[in-house]
Design a protein around this motif. Structure first.
Motif, PDB file in Angstrom:
ATOM      1  N   ILE A 395       6.816 -12.086   6.259  1.00 58.80           N
ATOM      2  CA  ILE A 395       5.821 -12.139   5.299  1.00 58.80           C
ATOM      3  C   ILE A 395       6.797 -10.802   4.590  1.00 58.80           C
ATOM      4  CG2 ILE A 395       3.766 -11.988   4.430  1.00 58.80           C
ATOM      5  CD1 ILE A 395       3.057 -13.919   6.395  1.00 58.80           C
ATOM      6  N   THR A 399       7.864 -10.574   0.885  1.00 58.48           N
ATOM      7  CA  THR A 399       7.466 -10.021  -0.460  1.00 58.48           C
ATOM      8  C   THR A 399       8.286  -8.402  -0.773  1.00 58.48           C
ATOM      9  OG1 THR A 399       6.367  -8.808   1.475  1.00 58.48           O
ATOM     10  CG2 THR A 399       4.937 -10.816   0.260  1.00 58.48           C
ATOM     11  N   PHE A 417      -0.232  -4.654  -4.128  1.00 59.69           N
ATOM     12  CA  PHE A 417       1.102  -5.852  -3.275  1.00 59.69           C
ATOM     13  C   PHE A 417       1.487  -4.681  -2.696  1.00 59.69           C
ATOM     14  CE2 PHE A 417       4.586  -8.325  -3.605  1.00 59.69           C
ATOM     15  CZ  PHE A 417       4.152  -9.410  -2.976  1.00 59.69           C
ATOM     16  N   HIS A 421       1.867  -5.169   1.280  1.00 59.68           N
ATOM     17  CA  HIS A 421       4.444  -5.726   1.622  1.00 59.68           C
ATOM     18  C   HIS A 421       4.285  -4.125   2.953  1.00 59.68           C
ATOM     19  CE1 HIS A 421       8.483  -5.841   1.750  1.00 59.68           C
ATOM     20  NE2 HIS A 421       8.742  -4.278   1.386  1.00 59.68           N
ATOM     21  N   PHE A 474      -2.422  -8.658  -0.822  1.00 57.80           N
ATOM     22  CA  PHE A 474      -1.039  -9.692  -2.363  1.00 57.80           C
ATOM     23  C   PHE A 474      -1.370  -9.647  -3.205  1.00 57.80           C
ATOM     24  CE2 PHE A 474       1.500 -10.332   1.879  1.00 57.80           C
ATOM     25  CZ  PHE A 474       2.419  -9.526   1.942  1.00 57.80           C
TER      26      PHE A 474
ATOM     27  N   THR B  32      -0.097 -17.835  -7.635  1.00 55.07           N
ATOM     28  CA  THR B  32       0.637 -16.838  -7.417  1.00 55.07           C
ATOM     29  C   THR B  32      -0.418 -15.316  -7.178  1.00 55.07           C
ATOM     30  OG1 THR B  32       2.431 -16.439  -9.020  1.00 55.07           O
ATOM     31  CG2 THR B  32       2.948 -18.121  -7.216  1.00 55.07           C
ATOM     32  N   ILE B  53       8.093 -16.299  -5.373  1.00 58.96           N
ATOM     33  CA  ILE B  53       7.039 -16.281  -4.245  1.00 58.96           C
ATOM     34  C   ILE B  53       7.381 -17.721  -3.996  1.00 58.96           C
ATOM     35  CG2 ILE B  53       4.187 -16.841  -3.861  1.00 58.96           C
ATOM     36  CD1 ILE B  53       5.180 -14.281  -4.633  1.00 58.96           C
ATOM     37  N   SER B  56      10.440 -17.852  -1.300  1.00 63.41           N
ATOM     38  CA  SER B  56       9.517 -16.853  -0.123  1.00 63.41           C
ATOM     39  C   SER B  56       8.806 -17.893   1.248  1.00 63.41           C
ATOM     40  CB  SER B  56       8.426 -15.970  -0.111  1.00 63.41           C
ATOM     41  OG  SER B  56       8.963 -15.188  -1.153  1.00 63.41           O
TER      42      SER B  56
END
Lengths: 606, 385
Positions: A395, A399, A417, A421, A474, B32, B53, B56
């Motif tokens: 993850i 990201t 965000f 991250h 996020f 998102t 996204i 991912s």
């Protein structure tokens, strides 16, 4: 190994042990009980004792940083003044926002400088590196002890900074904020920066020591590509430590000179350039991210292979990807500065190089998965933490993509965000690997088992709590919640420059969204807290009353499992002859040992 | 209570978005986690974000499904169980999982860079806004209008905007962040950072400071209002400029709006001074920076060697100088933007334009406040055909 015909190593011969352990399996005298008294620890040159002292130090730092984190999350449970105001009132601060700012600064500085950077390399690296090489100690034992005392000195200066008026610059010490005489915490910056300077030197000297040890103490039969991957990871880390950390040292000295001597290197009102500081700072601090993650990847490579009882897949690709990450890590610092006004060409170049790091990272993850394929996977604490590492690192890494692409980063930069991250990469990555290492090497370090079941309960709370805490960040970050904000309430808007009679309807839905996300995040952090409390209980209980561990409870074949648990002062009586560290065929399970013993009729591998 | 409202908002955004005109695209954006989309920059970067996204999610699910599947299928069922296979390398596999990620990230890089390039380059006929940040507020000035140092950002829809961000002398770094536009630019003391975009949707959106700047960082807030037409925007700007001059008679205010140079300003000042000295003072404060710059350029003696009409003199003319590419005596080149012009005022001999003599102009380093430099730069910018 005593029982292999090639190399008798332990002082006592080891016939079959019918009953539990110590006498035959492990030497009665080990590095822990060889000498006694605090003085024998303070003056020790034994890499294992120094590793344990680092371990205690970084755990204390993690605890302090964690207290700050819980206080921060408690403050952020709802908008407006909360626990920060209570603390601020007690400390006599005028504004609770100042208290909040000091709290997040301390959280970041403690966690980064005192926990994450030294965490795996200094604590576990020190303990296992010489044993993995079959050596008695690191190349420069005295320097090793000196590094530890430098680390302590740095920690003392950090504490002094708090006493001398606190610190509210953020862990990044950005100029001109950090050199502004009008700032509320003018007294704390110089001690804190000097503390970071000392910690940097501690890190450099550890790096020098590790590089020298790997070059000079590696047995002849252990070629570069016969080293355990943990050593490749520590070697790559050490390269970064000795090449990048001096730049941090120079930068911090310049900052002290600027602040104390009023010269204008970074201060724009004296003709300096504050962006220059950012370049210098990130030239160190971006590679430092890889100081944090590379040893973690080394741990995960060891744990996954040993717990799957299967040869590591793609050895040379994992080893080379560590080096690639270490080298590429030097060329990407500018991606922290896409919005700073640096030239567009620089932005494009830094973005371009940054994307290449995705490839070695992907190589590692897929090789770990391939290692698990058709293995015999032991689902115990170290493996759970190692798999958690893959989860959070995936993850965190994925990201990173919208942050590396310039157009999307412009929006996400300096929002939650980014906070989410880097917590996924740094906390997630480092902490989960740190815990994997702690559980994996615990029986070796202390010669005791821990209770598996409560340990898994702790894992569950830490893993779930972590994801609940940070995943939701996020979402609010993408919605525009800036980081380092003490407040996001409608009242904050009313207190702003446009607040007089402001119709706040345009912001209300956003404020509510932020409120929900912050609440969820705080609840998650309490989950993590519960997990860490259970974990502390499990480990303390193991130290007090744990069942004795045999020398090789996991059946791993790196050299630290060839000596007794805990190892004797000199690790091996004679230098062991290492073979392929991921060939497990030399060890068979022995129920009475709750671990593995070397196969008797085994032929020498070479 | 707020929390429940917030949950409802979170739950309701998705359906609300589907109902709106942009349909599926908007739904994806909401899923998102992106806010309302109100600029060309947002339209350019959002699809990339949604793509990343999606990608991912695909890779994450792939990795986790494999990991959990292997962990369960190949778990050790009894102590001492050995692995089924000891396979330890396959170059084919290594290539198979290295090359696709490389190709994908290169595509992401190119799209991301392309989106950024539109933001980094000015288009023609922009509206300019000068943003000055200080602890802890924003002030927005609108060159060519009578509105200076306004606490809010006002913009028309569909017109390219050029925002120049700077932080005050002796202040710290701030960062102008407008989530609805997907733009952000650091405000650095004495440095002029440029930002370009076109608002595409009318409405009111929040403005944040995104670079940590001390005690009141979290209340360094403002808002941007986007008007449907340029005429509505001009009216709003005029209304905002009218506020400090509430009691000034309409015809005098019209005269105030029309001031374009120092001479007209002096005439106006004499007129209002005759009525009330308070207005004179106000006019002095609210004067357009370019007009003040014209007066400062004269009083500092700049105009003895530089001209405003294109004539060559001891120094280069200021006419059409702004953003002109200059070639220096050492053969290097640079565009005459604010940062270059500021440097040339403070240390004129660092970069001397070819065909001009070095050492002619005195250094102004330490002799002129940043505020005055900014005003003179406004004046130079205003000298355009």
């Amino acid at each position: 190994m005593t029982t292999t015909p090639t190399q008798p190593t332990a002082p006592t011969p080891t016939p079959r042990a019918p009953q539990p352990l110590p006498a035959e399996e492990n030497a009665p005298i080990n590095y822990l009980n060889e000498t006694r008294g605090i003085w024998s620890w303070m003056t020790t040159l034994d890499h294992k004792r120094i590793g344990v002292m680092y371990l205690v130090g970084v755990i204390v730092s993690f605890f302090l940083g964690g207290v700050m984190a819980i206080l921060l999350r408690t403050e952020l449970f709802s908008a407006g003044p909360g626990v920060a105001k209570l603390i601020g009132d007690a400390l006599g601060h005028d504004k609770w926002q100042d208290t909040y700012n000091q709290m997040f600064t301390l959280h970041g500085a403690l966690m980064v400088f005192l926990f994450i950077i030294p965490g795996i390399p200094a604590a576990f690296g020190n303990f296992v590196l010489p044993i993995m090489l079959g050596a008695k100690d690191v190349a420069f034992p005295r320097l090793n002890l000196f590094s530890f005392y430098l680390w302590c000195g740095g920690a003392v200066f950090f504490i002094a900074a708090i006493a001398l008026g606190g610190l509210d610059t953020g862990w990044t010490f950005y100029t001109p904020y950090s050199t502004d005489p009008a700032s509320s915490t003018f007294g704390g910056v110089i001690p804190a920066v000097f503390g970071a300077f000392l910690l940097g030197f501690s890190s450099i000297l550890t790096g020098v020591n590790f590089i020298a040890s790997i070059h000079m103490l590696r047995p002849k039969v252990m070629g570069w590509f016969k080293m355990p991957l943990m050593l490749w990871a520590l070697y790559s880390t050490a390269i970064i430590q000795i090449l990048a950390t001096p730049v941090l040292g120079i930068t911090l000295l310049l900052l002290i000179a600027e602040r104390a001597g009023d010269i204008g290197v970074f201060d724009p009102s004296k003709g300096g350039d504050p962006i220059l500081y950012q370049h210098f700072f990130w030239f160190y601090s971006h590679p430092a991210v890889y100081i944090m993650i590379l040893p973690a990847m080394g741990v995960v490579s060891e744990v996954i292979s040993a717990m799957s009882r299967k040869h590591i897949f793609g050895y040379s690709f994992i080893a080379m990807s560590s080096l690639a990450i270490a080298l590429l890590g030097f060329l990407v610092w500018g991606h922290h500065m896409f919005t700073s006004g640096q030239s567009d060409t620089l932005n494009a170049i830094f973005s371009f190089i940054t994307f290449f790091i995705a490839v070695p990272s992907a190589i590692k993850v897929f090789n770990w998965l391939a290692t698990m394929y058709k293995g015999a996977i032991l689902l115990k604490s170290p493996m759970f933490y190692a798999m958690s590492f893959i989860w959070v690192f995936s993850i965190g890494g994925l990201t990173g993509l919208p942050l590396a692409a310039i157009s999307t980063d412009i929006h996400l930069h300096d929002t939650y965000f980014v906070v989410a991250h880097f917590h996924y990469v740094m906390v997630g990555g480092t902490v989960f690997a740190f815990l994997a290492a702690l559980h994996y090497w615990w029986p070796k370090m202390f010669g005791k088992h821990y209770d598996e079941k409560p340990s898994l309960v702790a894992w569950f709370f830490i893993f779930m709590g972590f994801n609940v805490t940070f995943f939701v960040q996020f979402i609010m970050g993408a919605h525009g919640m800036p980081r380092r904000y003490a407040d996001w309430s409608v009242e904050a808007w009313k207190a702003s420059q446009i607040g007089k009679g402001l119709d706040t309807s345009f912001i209300e839905s956003k404020v509510q969204l932020f409120e929900v996300c912050h609440k969820i995040s705080t609840i998650g952090s309490y989950g993590m807290l519960i997990g860490f409390l259970i974990l502390s209980y499990v480990l303390v209980r193991s130290l007090m009353a744990g069942k004795p561990a045999s020398r090789n409870p996991w059946g791993a074949n790196t050299l630290e499992w060839h000596c007794s648990s805990p190892p004797p002062h000199e690790n091996f009586a004679t230098q062991p002859q290492p073979n392929d560290p991921y060939n497990y065929s030399g060890w068979t399970y022995e129920p009475t040992l709750e671990g593995y013993k070397a196969c008797e009729p085994k032929e020498p591998e070479h | 209570m707020n929390a429940i409202h917030g949950l409802l908002t979170l739950a309701n955004t998705a359906p609300a978005a589907t109902a709106s005109a942009d349909g599926a695209d908007s739904l994806l954006r909401t899923l998102t986690g992106l806010p309302e989309q109100a600029s060309d920059q947002a339209e350019a970067s959002d699809p990339l974000f949604v793509f990343i996204i999606g990608l991912s999610v695909f890779f994450f699910v792939l990795i986790i499904v494999l990991m959990v599947w292997f962990a369960l299928k190949y778990r050790r069922r009894e102590p001492g169980q050995e692995a089924i296979s000891q396979a330890s390398h396959s170059n084919l596999l290594e290539i198979a999982w290295s090359l696709p990620p490389l190709v994908i990230v290169m595509i992401i890089f190119f799209v991301g860079m392309k989106g950024f390039v539109t933001m980094a380059n000015p288009s023609a006929n922009t509206i300019r806004v000068d943003v000055l940040a200080k602890k802890w507020n924003w002030s927005f000035s609108y060159p060519g209008t009578a509105l200076q140092n306004h606490p809010e950002l006002l913009l028309p829809k569909g017109v390219p905007v050029e925002v120049v961000v700077r932080s005050e002398d002796k202040d710290v770094i701030h960062s102008l962040f407008i989530p609805a536009f997907r733009v952000k630019k650091d405000a650095v003391p004495n440095k002029y950072n440029e930002l370009y975009f076109t608002p595409t949707r009318s409405g009111t959106y929040p403005v944040f400071c995104a670079e940590y700047c001390g005690t009141s960082h979290s209340t360094m807030l403002s808002r941007v209002t986007v008007y449907d037409t340029k005429a509505q925007w001009a009216k709003a700007v005029e209304d905002a400029a009218r506020l400090p001059f509430k009691e000034l008679p309409d015809e005098l205010f019209a005269e105030w709006l029309a001031i374009g140079n120092a001479e007209q300003f002096e005439q106006f000042r004499e007129k209002v001074a005759a009525i009330d000295t308070e207005w004179e003072e106000k006019a002095g404060k609210m004067i357009q920076p370019s007009v003040r710059g014209e007066m400062l350029a004269t009083s500092h003696g700049c105009m003895q060697c530089h001209t405003a009409d294109g004539e060559r003199s001891t120094g280069p003319t200021w006419k059409n100088l702004y953003r002109l590419e200059r070639t220096f005596t050492d053969g290097t080149k640079a565009v005459a933007d604010e940062n270059y012009l500021r440097e040339s005022i403070l240390q004129p001999n660092r970069k001397v334009v070819a065909t001009y003599a070095s050492g002619q102009m005195p250094q102004f380093q330490g002799k002129i406040p940043e505020r005055e430099i900014a005003a003179i730069l406004s004046y130079i910018r205003s000298l355009k055909d």
